[in-house]
Design a protein around this motif. Structure first.
Motif, PDB file in Angstrom:
ATOM      1  N   TRP A  40       0.798  -1.000  -0.114  1.00  0.00           N
ATOM      2  CA  TRP A  40       0.148  -0.090   0.098  1.00  0.00           C
ATOM      3  C   TRP A  40       0.776   1.187   0.085  1.00  0.00           C
ATOM      4  N   LEU A  41       2.197   1.329   0.641  1.00  0.00           N
ATOM      5  CA  LEU A  41       2.844   2.341   0.847  1.00  0.00           C
ATOM      6  C   LEU A  41       3.638   2.767  -0.545  1.00  0.00           C
ATOM      7  N   MET A  42       3.786   1.486  -1.332  1.00  0.00           N
ATOM      8  CA  MET A  42       4.417   1.785  -2.461  1.00  0.00           C
ATOM      9  C   MET A  42       3.288   2.386  -3.750  1.00  0.00           C
ATOM     10  N   ILE A  43       1.962   2.128  -3.568  1.00  0.00           N
ATOM     11  CA  ILE A  43       1.021   2.650  -4.493  1.00  0.00           C
ATOM     12  C   ILE A  43      -0.030   3.886  -3.747  1.00  0.00           C
ATOM     13  N   CYS A  44       0.091   4.084  -2.825  1.00  0.00           N
ATOM     14  CA  CYS A  44      -1.043   5.211  -2.231  1.00  0.00           C
ATOM     15  C   CYS A  44      -0.495   6.490  -2.603  1.00  0.00           C
ATOM     16  N   ASP A  45      -1.519   7.398  -2.633  1.00  0.00           N
ATOM     17  CA  ASP A  45      -1.265   8.684  -3.251  1.00  0.00           C
ATOM     18  C   ASP A  45      -2.149   9.599  -2.023  1.00  0.00           C
ATOM     19  N   PRO A  46      -1.551  10.669  -1.455  1.00  0.00           N
ATOM     20  CA  PRO A  46      -0.077  10.756  -1.386  1.00  0.00           C
ATOM     21  C   PRO A  46       0.732   9.687  -1.093  1.00  0.00           C
ATOM     22  N   PRO A  47       1.944   9.798  -0.998  1.00  0.00           N
ATOM     23  CA  PRO A  47       3.049   8.558  -0.772  1.00  0.00           C
ATOM     24  C   PRO A  47       3.104   8.305   0.693  1.00  0.00           C
ATOM     25  N   ASP A  48       2.902   9.438   1.648  1.00  0.00           N
ATOM     26  CA  ASP A  48       2.973   8.891   3.070  1.00  0.00           C
ATOM     27  C   ASP A  48       1.596   8.780   3.597  1.00  0.00           C
ATOM     28  N   ARG A  49       1.364   7.970   4.910  1.00  0.00           N
ATOM     29  CA  ARG A  49       0.586   8.000   5.255  1.00  0.00           C
ATOM     30  C   ARG A  49       0.434   7.861   6.955  1.00  0.00           C
ATOM     31  N   SER A  50      -0.325   8.316   7.539  1.00  0.00           N
ATOM     32  CA  SER A  50      -0.442   8.214   9.012  1.00  0.00           C
ATOM     33  C   SER A  50      -0.704   6.764   9.488  1.00  0.00           C
ATOM     34  N   LEU A  51      -0.435   6.555  10.834  1.00  0.00           N
ATOM     35  CA  LEU A  51      -0.778   5.114  11.299  1.00  0.00           C
ATOM     36  C   LEU A  51      -2.380   5.091  11.281  1.00  0.00           C
ATOM     37  N   THR A  52      -2.975   6.108  11.660  1.00  0.00           N
ATOM     38  CA  THR A  52      -4.305   6.096  11.779  1.00  0.00           C
ATOM     39  C   THR A  52      -4.691   5.854  10.177  1.00  0.00           C
ATOM     40  N   ALA A  56      -7.080   2.328   8.964  1.00  0.00           N
ATOM     41  CA  ALA A  56      -8.349   2.393   8.347  1.00  0.00           C
ATOM     42  C   ALA A  56      -8.235   1.933   6.792  1.00  0.00           C
ATOM     43  N   GLU A  57      -7.221   2.180   6.129  1.00  0.00           N
ATOM     44  CA  GLU A  57      -7.269   1.864   4.748  1.00  0.00           C
ATOM     45  C   GLU A  57      -6.851   0.216   4.570  1.00  0.00           C
ATOM     46  N   LEU A  58      -6.272  -0.202   5.566  1.00  0.00           N
ATOM     47  CA  LEU A  58      -5.879  -1.732   5.412  1.00  0.00           C
ATOM     48  C   LEU A  58      -6.780  -2.561   6.303  1.00  0.00           C
ATOM     49  N   GLY A  59      -7.830  -1.874   6.920  1.00  0.00           N
ATOM     50  CA  GLY A  59      -8.715  -2.897   7.966  1.00  0.00           C
ATOM     51  C   GLY A  59      -8.028  -3.633   8.915  1.00  0.00           C
ATOM     52  N   VAL A  60      -7.145  -2.850   9.641  1.00  0.00           N
ATOM     53  CA  VAL A  60      -6.294  -3.557  10.561  1.00  0.00           C
ATOM     54  C   VAL A  60      -6.184  -2.676  11.763  1.00  0.00           C
ATOM     55  N   ALA A  64      -1.675  -2.874  15.403  1.00  0.00           N
ATOM     56  CA  ALA A  64      -0.783  -3.838  14.376  1.00  0.00           C
ATOM     57  C   ALA A  64      -0.045  -2.943  13.381  1.00  0.00           C
ATOM     58  N   VAL A  65      -0.880  -1.997  12.905  1.00  0.00           N
ATOM     59  CA  VAL A  65       0.005  -1.101  11.861  1.00  0.00           C
ATOM     60  C   VAL A  65       1.191  -0.289  12.368  1.00  0.00           C
ATOM     61  N   SER A  66       1.102  -0.046  13.542  1.00  0.00           N
ATOM     62  CA  SER A  66       2.277   0.711  14.261  1.00  0.00           C
ATOM     63  C   SER A  66       3.434  -0.527  14.457  1.00  0.00           C
ATOM     64  N   THR A  67       3.152  -1.678  14.796  1.00  0.00           N
ATOM     65  CA  THR A  67       4.171  -2.634  14.863  1.00  0.00           C
ATOM     66  C   THR A  67       4.598  -2.919  13.682  1.00  0.00           C
ATOM     67  N   VAL A  68       4.065  -3.150  12.750  1.00  0.00           N
ATOM     68  CA  VAL A  68       4.535  -3.417  11.591  1.00  0.00           C
ATOM     69  C   VAL A  68       5.431  -2.318  10.714  1.00  0.00           C
ATOM     70  N   ALA A  69       4.709  -1.197  10.853  1.00  0.00           N
ATOM     71  CA  ALA A  69       5.560   0.039  10.482  1.00  0.00           C
ATOM     72  C   ALA A  69       7.074   0.166  10.788  1.00  0.00           C
ATOM     73  N   ARG A  86       2.918  15.261  16.494  1.00  0.00           N
ATOM     74  CA  ARG A  86       3.482  14.147  17.030  1.00  0.00           C
ATOM     75  C   ARG A  86       3.008  12.823  16.172  1.00  0.00           C
ATOM     76  N   GLU A  87       2.265  13.077  15.220  1.00  0.00           N
ATOM     77  CA  GLU A  87       1.717  12.043  14.320  1.00  0.00           C
ATOM     78  C   GLU A  87       2.670  11.344  13.610  1.00  0.00           C
ATOM     79  N   HIS A  88       2.887  10.061  13.462  1.00  0.00           N
ATOM     80  CA  HIS A  88       3.639   9.215  12.754  1.00  0.00           C
ATOM     81  C   HIS A  88       3.314   8.923  11.616  1.00  0.00           C
ATOM     82  N   ARG A  89       4.164   9.286  10.591  1.00  0.00           N
ATOM     83  CA  ARG A  89       3.848   9.059   9.055  1.00  0.00           C
ATOM     84  C   ARG A  89       4.914   8.428   8.631  1.00  0.00           C
ATOM     85  N   TYR A  90       4.565   7.378   7.382  1.00  0.00           N
ATOM     86  CA  TYR A  90       5.339   6.522   6.860  1.00  0.00           C
ATOM     87  C   TYR A  90       5.368   6.579   5.351  1.00  0.00           C
ATOM     88  N   ARG A  91       6.621   6.334   4.596  1.00  0.00           N
ATOM     89  CA  ARG A  91       6.265   6.011   3.360  1.00  0.00           C
ATOM     90  C   ARG A  91       7.423   4.990   2.957  1.00  0.00           C
TER      91      ARG A  91
END
Length: 162
Positions: A40-52, A56-60, A64-69, A86-91
């Protein structure tokens, strides 16, 4: 059907891609969520996403998202994006595959040392065990022999094709 499709944020082919990458990562000994998140990080637009957003987008769950990120970040496959909050965003990390291979090669080097130790303690009176150790040790040594050259060829290839 995954939560991504239910949100209608992506088309079904994107959902299929994300789910297939989850299965591939699972077959490689990682978690399905890790593969789905990375895809999802490879194809999402915009290319970075918050943990929240990712949760929501992955339905987990966000946990779990925080651990995997964090796991993706530690493996060099994703990076945290600086924010004013303080929001954590990943790409997805650029140049990631060479770094992932380098990290895995470090583990291969450690394994080689351990296999050498195994050979030093398994005597000639145990030929079957010794042969298994030696074959594994020789394979790891072979992989390391050309690893730096392979990574350099990859860099040259990327420069030509980019």
């Amino acid at each position: 059907m995954t939560f991504i499709a239910e949100l209608a944020l992506v088309d079904p082919s994107e959902t299929e891609f994300v789910d297939r990458m989850g299965l591939i990562m699972e077959r490689m000994g990682r978690t399905r969520t890790m593969g789905r998140l990375h895809a999802w990080l490879m194809i999402c637009d915009p290319p970075d996403r918050s943990l929240t957003e990712l949760a929501a987008e992955l339905g987990v769950s966000k946990t779990a998202v925080s651990t995997v990120a964090r796991q993706l970040e530690l493996s060099g496959m994703a990076e945290r994006v600086p924010t004013a909050t303080r929001e954590h965003r990943y790409r997805t990390a650029s140049g990631e595959w060479a770094e992932i291979v380098r990290a895995q090669l470090a583990a291969v080097r450690q394994s080689l040392d351990t296999l050498d130790l195994g050979l030093s303690i398994v005597g000639d009176d145990r030929p079957d065990q010794r042969a298994r150790l030696k074959e594994t040790r020789d394979f790891y040594a072979f992989v390391l022999q050309d690893a730096d050259g392979m990574l350099e060829r990859w860099k040259e290839y990327r420069e030509k094709t980019s």
